[in-house]
Each structure stands twice: as structure tokens, then as C-alpha cells.
Design an enzyme around this catalytic site. Structure first.
Site, short mmCIF file in Angstrom:
data_model
loop_
_atom_site.label_atom_id
_atom_site.label_comp_id
_atom_site.label_asym_id
_atom_site.label_seq_id
_atom_site.Cartn_x
_atom_site.Cartn_y
_atom_site.Cartn_z
N GLN A 92 -4.02 2.43 11.38
CA GLN A 92 -5.25 2.79 10.73
C GLN A 92 -6.64 2.09 11.37
O GLN A 92 -6.39 0.99 12.19
CB GLN A 92 -5.46 2.62 9.32
CG GLN A 92 -5.29 1.25 8.92
CD GLN A 92 -4.84 1.31 7.45
OE1 GLN A 92 -5.55 0.71 6.41
NE2 GLN A 92 -3.81 1.53 6.86
N HIS A 94 -11.14 1.51 10.24
CA HIS A 94 -11.98 1.66 9.20
C HIS A 94 -13.47 1.97 9.66
O HIS A 94 -13.74 1.22 10.74
CB HIS A 94 -12.02 0.22 8.25
CG HIS A 94 -10.61 -0.07 7.62
ND1 HIS A 94 -9.76 0.75 6.93
CD2 HIS A 94 -9.88 -1.02 8.00
CE1 HIS A 94 -8.95 0.25 6.43
NE2 HIS A 94 -8.78 -1.07 6.92
N GLU A 129 -11.69 -6.57 6.59
CA GLU A 129 -10.91 -7.15 5.79
C GLU A 129 -10.28 -8.36 6.72
O GLU A 129 -10.11 -8.63 8.00
CB GLU A 129 -9.57 -6.16 5.43
CG GLU A 129 -8.98 -5.38 6.75
CD GLU A 129 -7.94 -4.40 6.11
OE1 GLU A 129 -6.72 -4.24 6.62
OE2 GLU A 129 -8.39 -3.50 5.22
N HIS A 251 -5.19 -1.10 13.78
CA HIS A 251 -4.26 -2.17 12.98
C HIS A 251 -3.27 -1.39 12.32
O HIS A 251 -3.22 -0.37 11.82
CB HIS A 251 -5.11 -3.25 12.63
CG HIS A 251 -5.79 -2.55 11.38
ND1 HIS A 251 -7.11 -1.81 11.30
CD2 HIS A 251 -5.33 -2.55 10.01
CE1 HIS A 251 -7.33 -1.62 10.08
NE2 HIS A 251 -6.26 -2.04 9.26
N ARG A 270 -6.59 7.53 9.67
CA ARG A 270 -5.23 7.06 10.01
C ARG A 270 -4.92 7.69 11.31
O ARG A 270 -5.44 8.60 11.78
CB ARG A 270 -4.18 7.65 8.77
CG ARG A 270 -4.14 7.01 7.64
CD ARG A 270 -3.54 7.54 6.43
NE ARG A 270 -3.48 6.59 5.24
CZ ARG A 270 -4.48 7.08 4.37
NH1 ARG A 270 -5.51 8.05 4.58
NH2 ARG A 270 -4.53 6.33 3.45
#
Length: 387
Positions: A92, A94, A129, A251, A270
Site C-alpha cells: 500500500q 498513503h 506513520e 510498503h 492498495r
């Protein structure tokens, strides 16, 4: 200061043992993938005063502090998790903040229900993240250099992969990575499934650096994401090491237990390794097609004993205290909201409302500006914001 009661999410990829082992509880036989700590409406933490997201909504300045509320709005800007992967997560990326706002607004205008399976943007926020390993932790992060990726694919000896290797050798970095990922994800599904099967058998036979991809293919037979995953760097974190994942970086987590912190968002595009929706055109718009080193982070120690994982974002700041027996208490009072999470020993967190002994996996929320102190022996992760 409030002791938190937290929800464990039973996603299919979750380990059946890692979180129970940390908590000292018996496994249920069901996957226990993520324990959420924070105020995300999907699984908000509870306190003796009520659900954390309701407390913050009722008085954001008191709970978050004026600086945090002014900068990020009336919500806790981060979500803290224990993440226990027993099988690979989806490959995926972001979006960045501008892309998230644009994508969310477009889907709202189109009238796509927020819970529709083909919806990409659940909110208008970005999702940087950080994951810090508590056990050896395997993941994929960022593209390999094209020549290295080509050599890796060529090493499998699969005829149907040779055109991808040729593309990776023939073009500049960005164009090469874009063309190959596009070709892999857009290929005929039946032909690609056959290629994946051959590649998985070769990876299992070769072992070594190919072994993680054989495991991935075992969990996702025939999935184009298996070949896409081979374009990425494999990294193994040792306990205490961390990875930061910024916008557009492809990642996947493969296995292990870690502490994860992220901006309070649920936006995921995804690439594969999932039965869920893969929007190839939107994904290709978001991915940053550049080779990158995984950039393993180790904490920077301060004189106070706080070990900080430095990242380039303000929505969260993660650090830890590894407290030895007999150490003096540590003042952790801050003008920003905090969650303190124990992962080893039985440290104590104390404030005006009392003292809490924290077993591994237990946590407390500290409102902004409230006096807080750590004592006792063990490891405590501290999550807060940069305001």
C-alpha cells in the site's frame, strides 16, 4: 490522567500469539492484529470518564491544549497501536495532505458512500506513520534502484519476467519504476497468476533474499502484488529499531510485533496482496516513483533518559523510556496530549488523579498540561504531538 481500555482488532493477517504473549493472556485461537489507543471513531479508547473521543469533543482545549487544538483542530491528531502481523499486510501507499483533501472532496462530490468497498478516501487527512519493533519485524519499504530490481527479477530465471528487467535497465529511474509497476498491475490476470506461480517456486528454491517473497506468494497465490513486492526493499528491524513511512512510499508489513503511530487517518491506496479494491489509476497518481533506502531509525537519547524517534511530521512524536531498577522518577509533564504505553516490566505513571501501575500492553492518557511522572522499572513508549 486516565487509564485506557482499548480495542483489539481481529484482522485476518493478525498473529494469534504475539499480543497475548505481551499481555500475558491466553491466546483465543483468533487473530489479534491491532490494539488501538486513541480517539479514532472506529475504535476509540475508553476511560472512567467516558470514551476518549467524546471527552476531547466536549472540551478540546482542556484535553489537547490550546496549541494542539489550534494547530490540528479539535481531535487527537495521532493514533497509537500495537501491531501484530502473523501474515503479510496489503502492499500500500498513503496520500500526502493535498492529495487526501482533493481525493476526499472528489469522492464526496461523486456521492460515493464512505463505507463503499471501492472508496479510496475515508477522510481528508494524510497518514504518515512510524513502526517501532518490539520483536524482530519484517517489512517492505520503498523501491529498490531499478538496476538492482532488474537483477533481482532476472535472478529468478523466469522468462515472463524478462521484459520487466529489460524495462528497468532501459529507462531513467522514475520512468522505469512507473512503467514496470503499471505493467505488472495491468497485466492479464491469468497470465500474471501463472508468472507468480513460477516466481514463487523459484523463490522458494533459491531461498536467501528470495525467501520472504516465497512466503508472500504462499499467502497470496497468483496475486500481481507478489511481483510488485519484488521491486521493493526488504528490511528486518531488530527490537528498538523503527521505520518511518511518508506519503507515496509503497510498503507492507510482513511479520512481527511493533508499536505503530500514525496521523489520525484511514486513507490507503492498495497495490496488491489483498482481496480488497485496487484502484490502479489512482494508485499510480499517488506513488512516488523513486528509489529509496528504507532508512532504519534508532532512537536519539537525551539527558533525561528519553529516547526519541525523530520524524519530519508534527502530528505525532514517539519516544521511549527504558527505566532501570532504582532510577529516579522522570517528569513527563507536557503542554500537549500524551499516551503512555508500557511494553515491559511494571512501570508506574502518576499524576493528580493517582498512580497507575502499567503491565505490558497497558496505557494511560494524559491531558495537555497535566502533571505526569514515570517511576518504577520497565519500558514506556510516549506518544504526543509537536505543537
Amino acid at each position: 490522567m486516565d487509564r485506557l481500555s482499548n480495542t483489539v482488532r481481529p484482522y485476518a493477517w493478525g498473529s494469534t500469539t504475539l499480543i497475548p504473549e505481551l499481555l500475558g493472556t491466553a491466546p483465543t485461537g483468533e487473530p489479534q492484529a491491532e490494539m488501538w489507543m486513541g480517539a479514532h471513531p472506529g475504535a476509540p479508547s475508553g476511560t472512567d470518564r467516558g470514551a476518549l473521543h467524546h471527552l476531547i469533543a466536549a472540551d478540546p482545549v482542556r484535553e489537547l491544549g490550546a496549541d494542539s487544538a489550534g494547530k490540528f483542530g479539535p481531535r487527537l491528531p495521532f493514533l497509537l497501536k500495537l501491531l501484530a502481523a502473523g501474515a503479510p499486510l496489503s502492499l500500500q501507499v498513503h496520500p500526502d495532505l493535498a492529495q487526501a483533501k482533493e481525493g476526499y472532496a472528489a469522492e464526496e462530490r461523486a456521492g460515493i458512500p464512505i463505507d463503499a468497498p471501492h472508496r479510496n478516501y475515508k477522510d481528508d487527512n494524510h497518514k504518515p506513520e512510524l513502526v517501532c519493533a518490539l520483536t524482530p519485524f519484517d517489512g517492505l519499504c520503498g523501491f529498490r534502484p531499478p538496476v538492482e530490481a532488474a537483477d533481482f527479477l532476472d535472478g529468478l530465471g523466469i522468462d515472463s519476467l524478462k521484459p520487466y528487467g529489460d524495462l528497468l535497465h532501459a529507462h531513467p529511474e522514475e520512468a522505469a519504476l512507473r512503467e514496470v509497476l503499471t505493467a505488472v498491475l495491468s497485466a492479464d490476470r491469468e497470465e500474471m497468476a501463472h508468472t507468480v506461480t513460477e516466481a514463487a517456486a523459484a523463490a522458494e528454491h533459491l531461498g536467501g533474499a528470495y525467501a520472504p517473497y516465497a512466503v508472500i506468494a504462499h499467502h497470496f497465490p497468483g496475486d500481481p502484488g507478489v511481483i510488485a513486492a519484488m521491486l521493493l526493499n526488504h528490511v528486518r528491524l531488530q527490537p528498538g529499531e523503527a521505520l518511518f513511512l511518508g506519503a507515496g512510499v509503497p510498503h507492507a508489513y510482513l511479520g512481527g510485533l511493533g508499536v505503530e503511530i500514525m496521523a489520525n487517518s484511514d486513507n490507503v491506496l492498495r497495490c496488491g496482496l489483498t482481496p480488497k479494491h485496487v484502484d490502479v489509476p489512482e494508485l499510480l497518481r499517488i506513488v512516488r516513483f523513486e528509489a529509496s533506502d528504507p532508512g532504519v531509525l534508532r532512537p536519539e537519547a537525551s539527558p533525561s533518559g528519553e529516547e526519541v524517534y525523530e520524524t519530519p511530521v508534527d502530528e505525532f512524536r514517539l519516544s521511549r523510556y527504558v527505566r532501570a531498577e532504582g532510577a529516579d522518577p522522570t517528569d513527563v509533564t507536557a503542554p500537549t496530549p500524551q499516551i503512555l504505553l508500557a511494553t515491559a516490566g511494571r512501570p508506574k505513571a502518576s499524576g493528580p488523579t493517582g498512580e497507575f501501575t502499567l503491565a505490558p500492553g497497558e496505557s494511560v492518557f494524559v491531558p495537555a498540561g497535566e502533571t505526569a511522572e514515570l517511576s518504577g522499572t520497565g519500558t514506556v513508549f510516549r506518544a504526543t504531538v509537536v505543537a
